[in-house]
Structures are given as C-alpha cells and as structure tokens.
Design a protein around this motif. Sequence first.
Motif, PDB file in Angstrom:
ATOM      1  N   ILE A 235      92.625  15.029 -21.458  1.00  0.00           N
ATOM      2  CA  ILE A 235      92.509  13.777 -20.696  1.00  0.00           C
ATOM      3  C   ILE A 235      93.750  12.899 -20.898  1.00  0.00           C
ATOM      4  CG2 ILE A 235      91.212  11.621 -20.506  1.00  0.00           C
ATOM      5  CD1 ILE A 235      88.672  13.251 -21.067  1.00  0.00           C
ATOM      6  N   GLU A 236      94.226  12.792 -22.148  1.00  0.00           N
ATOM      7  CA  GLU A 236      95.402  11.955 -22.414  1.00  0.00           C
ATOM      8  C   GLU A 236      96.666  12.533 -21.790  1.00  0.00           C
ATOM      9  OE1 GLU A 236      95.624  11.283 -26.607  1.00  0.00           O
ATOM     10  OE2 GLU A 236      94.204   9.602 -26.522  1.00  0.00           O
ATOM     11  N   GLY A 238      96.679  14.142 -18.967  1.00  0.00           N
ATOM     12  CA  GLY A 238      96.515  14.142 -17.523  1.00  0.00           C
ATOM     13  C   GLY A 238      96.172  15.498 -16.942  1.00  0.00           C
ATOM     14  N   ARG A 239      95.950  16.502 -17.797  1.00  0.00           N
ATOM     15  CA  ARG A 239      95.609  17.830 -17.290  1.00  0.00           C
ATOM     16  C   ARG A 239      94.188  17.852 -16.713  1.00  0.00           C
ATOM     17  NH1 ARG A 239      98.684  22.130 -19.046  1.00  0.00           N
ATOM     18  NH2 ARG A 239      97.404  23.317 -17.580  1.00  0.00           N
ATOM     19  N   LYS A 241      91.335  15.140 -14.996  1.00  0.00           N
ATOM     20  CA  LYS A 241      91.184  13.789 -14.473  1.00  0.00           C
ATOM     21  C   LYS A 241      89.727  13.544 -14.099  1.00  0.00           C
ATOM     22  CE  LYS A 241      95.848  13.770 -12.474  1.00  0.00           C
ATOM     23  NZ  LYS A 241      96.167  15.148 -12.901  1.00  0.00           N
ATOM     24  N   SER A 242      89.358  12.286 -14.022  1.00  0.00           N
ATOM     25  CA  SER A 242      88.005  11.923 -13.630  1.00  0.00           C
ATOM     26  C   SER A 242      87.642  12.579 -12.301  1.00  0.00           C
ATOM     27  CB  SER A 242      87.894  10.398 -13.508  1.00  0.00           C
ATOM     28  OG  SER A 242      86.605  10.030 -13.072  1.00  0.00           O
ATOM     29  N   ASP A 244      87.209  15.890 -11.879  1.00  0.00           N
ATOM     30  CA  ASP A 244      87.473  17.332 -11.932  1.00  0.00           C
ATOM     31  C   ASP A 244      86.206  18.076 -12.371  1.00  0.00           C
ATOM     32  OD1 ASP A 244      90.054  16.899 -11.193  1.00  0.00           O
ATOM     33  OD2 ASP A 244      90.929  17.245 -13.185  1.00  0.00           O
ATOM     34  N   GLY A 272      86.587  11.205 -17.603  1.00  0.00           N
ATOM     35  CA  GLY A 272      87.825  10.508 -17.959  1.00  0.00           C
ATOM     36  C   GLY A 272      87.681   9.634 -19.188  1.00  0.00           C
TER      37      GLY A 272
END
Length: 341
Positions: A235-236, A238-239, A241-242, A244, A272
């Motif tokens: 999550i940190e 960016g792989r 995302k909310s 997914d 996320g």
Amino acid sequence: MLLVVPDRNPATFIKVESDRFISLNIWERRHIQEWIRQAPEVLGEDLLVVSTEFNRFKNSDDRLDILALDRKGNLVIIELKRDGYAGFADLQALRYAAMVSSMRLEILLPYYITYQRQANCHDIDSDSALEQLREFVTEKESFEELSDKPRIILCSEGFSTELTTTVLWLNQHGMDISCVSIKPHKVGEQIIIVPNKIIPLQEAKQYLIEIQQKEEAKQQVNSRSKRPTTMKVLIESGRLKSGDKIYLSRFLPAYLQPASRTDLRYVAEITGKLGKNDNVRWLNDGSEYSISYLTHLIFLTYHPNNQHPGAIQGGIYWVTETGQSLAEMADDVWASKQILQ
C-alpha cells in the motif's frame, strides 16, 4: 456404487448403491473376521493367517483380530472395524504391533499349530508348521526369523480424515500401514463385498501435495521475516490501491477449491487503510479485516469439521489479477528498495 448387468440382457444394467454393515445385520467378529480369515487376499495381497483372536500379550487382555504373515516374512496385524469411523483403530493396531515386534519364529509356531488345528482341522507338528511358513515366505532367500517391524492393515467400511491423515504421517516416518475399505452391496438376496485399498493410493498423493505446499509456504514466510508486513509494503509503495481486487488462490487445502473468481467467498477488495483490522474488505459480507485474519476466517468457516487452521500469514494465499501472490509482490518491492539504498 455397482453396476449389475443381467445375463439375459447385457445391454441394460442396474445401479446398486453401497449399504451399511449395521443395517444388514453384519457383525465384525462373526462375519467380517471370518471372511478375511478364509480369504485374506481380499485385502489386496497374499497373506497367511497364523492366528485369530490373538491374546497372548503380557499384562494385557487385548485381542488382536487377525495375525498373519506376508511373503517377506513380516508379521501383519489386521485390525477390523465394521463401522465407518474406525475410531482409535490406528492407536490400537500400533499397540499390537509394538507387543508382537519382539516375537520370534519359535514363539509363533505353537500359535500357528493351534490355529491350524482349531480353524482348519489340520493336525500338524512343529517341523511341518515351520516348513509351511518357510514355503510361504517366497520373497526372502532364506527365512530363519521374523522381522522386528510388523506391518499393519486396517480394514473397515470407511475411514475418517483424522485416521487417514494419521496413517499417512506414520507411513512417512517409517511405518507400513495400509487402509482397506470394504463396502457391502445388497443385490437381491445376495450381499456383495467390494474391497478398495485407499492407502497407499490416491489419498496419499493429495496428502503429500499439501505437505509440500505447506513447506513452500513456510519457506516463503522465513524469507520475509525481516521486512515490514505485506500490506504495509504494497500500500505504501502504491502497488496496491483502494478498490483493487485480490483473490484467495494459493496453497489451498483440499476442502477449499474456488470454482472461479466470481465466487465472492474468495474475493476481497483493498481498502487502502493500514490499521490492524481494516486492510481488506471481504466481498462476501462487506466487512473489513486484516488480510491474515480474513484468511483464517475463511479456512475455519468452510472446514467440514470447523478445524482451527492455526497461525496464518495471509499474503501467501492471495493473488492479484495477474496471478502473483501478495507476498511475492511485496518481496519484489522490498528487494528493489534495499538495492536502491
């Protein structure tokens, strides 16, 4: 199930489902033991019965159903159960195996002579008895003494998962235990018995696959023990995302095989969030969970016996749309980060 084909019209057949020994009024000692005694080959191999109701154990009143000899000169403990649960049959047979493991050939001979006299009306002396045993053991150049590793055959109408798992584990650790299922089928006035050796066969393959998968999962856990949690890394970075979607797909036990990704029991959505209990939303109930607790919940909920799955690292079991597991993805991200540093 049996297919019974009439003699006069082989183009037709009748389906006959298996029955229960209990409903057919068939008893363990009076019937099943007598069948096996007279036709031990029903267990899937050549065996020579040397005693029945064997109870010559020191400081014990136990009775071993059938004691036999195989072609390699091993004693074989045959434990019979008529019901489908065969509860504690494995433990009982192990106790018998331990008690006869030190038996010598000269000690066995009198019991074999007694059995031949009582069961088959054969009056034989020690020399004749010894000759019969030696002639039967064809897979040894010279048979002078019994092996100190008795084999076990469990024979029952059916076997529980707990028992078969125990047997497979014991076999992996040097024991020789077979499980033979015998199913009765009532055809008109006749009862037909169908034997089926279930271990070692197909069930062993599935068990060994699951053991291998467990070992692979354990290795993956060990390799990432020093990095932050899977969800934190993904999550940190960016792989993930909310919104997914992820799918429960890897290392699943046999009782939990998803039919497709449209089955909401096996689909979750990334929130996320990085709290302890809100990484993912389970589409089956709309609630938020941590990835590991959700995995634990699914394994427990859909186990046929509600068996506790133990500690679980959830990222190993879930994959993205591309099929890569979350744990593998986090490993890649973390490794790249370490190289850049």
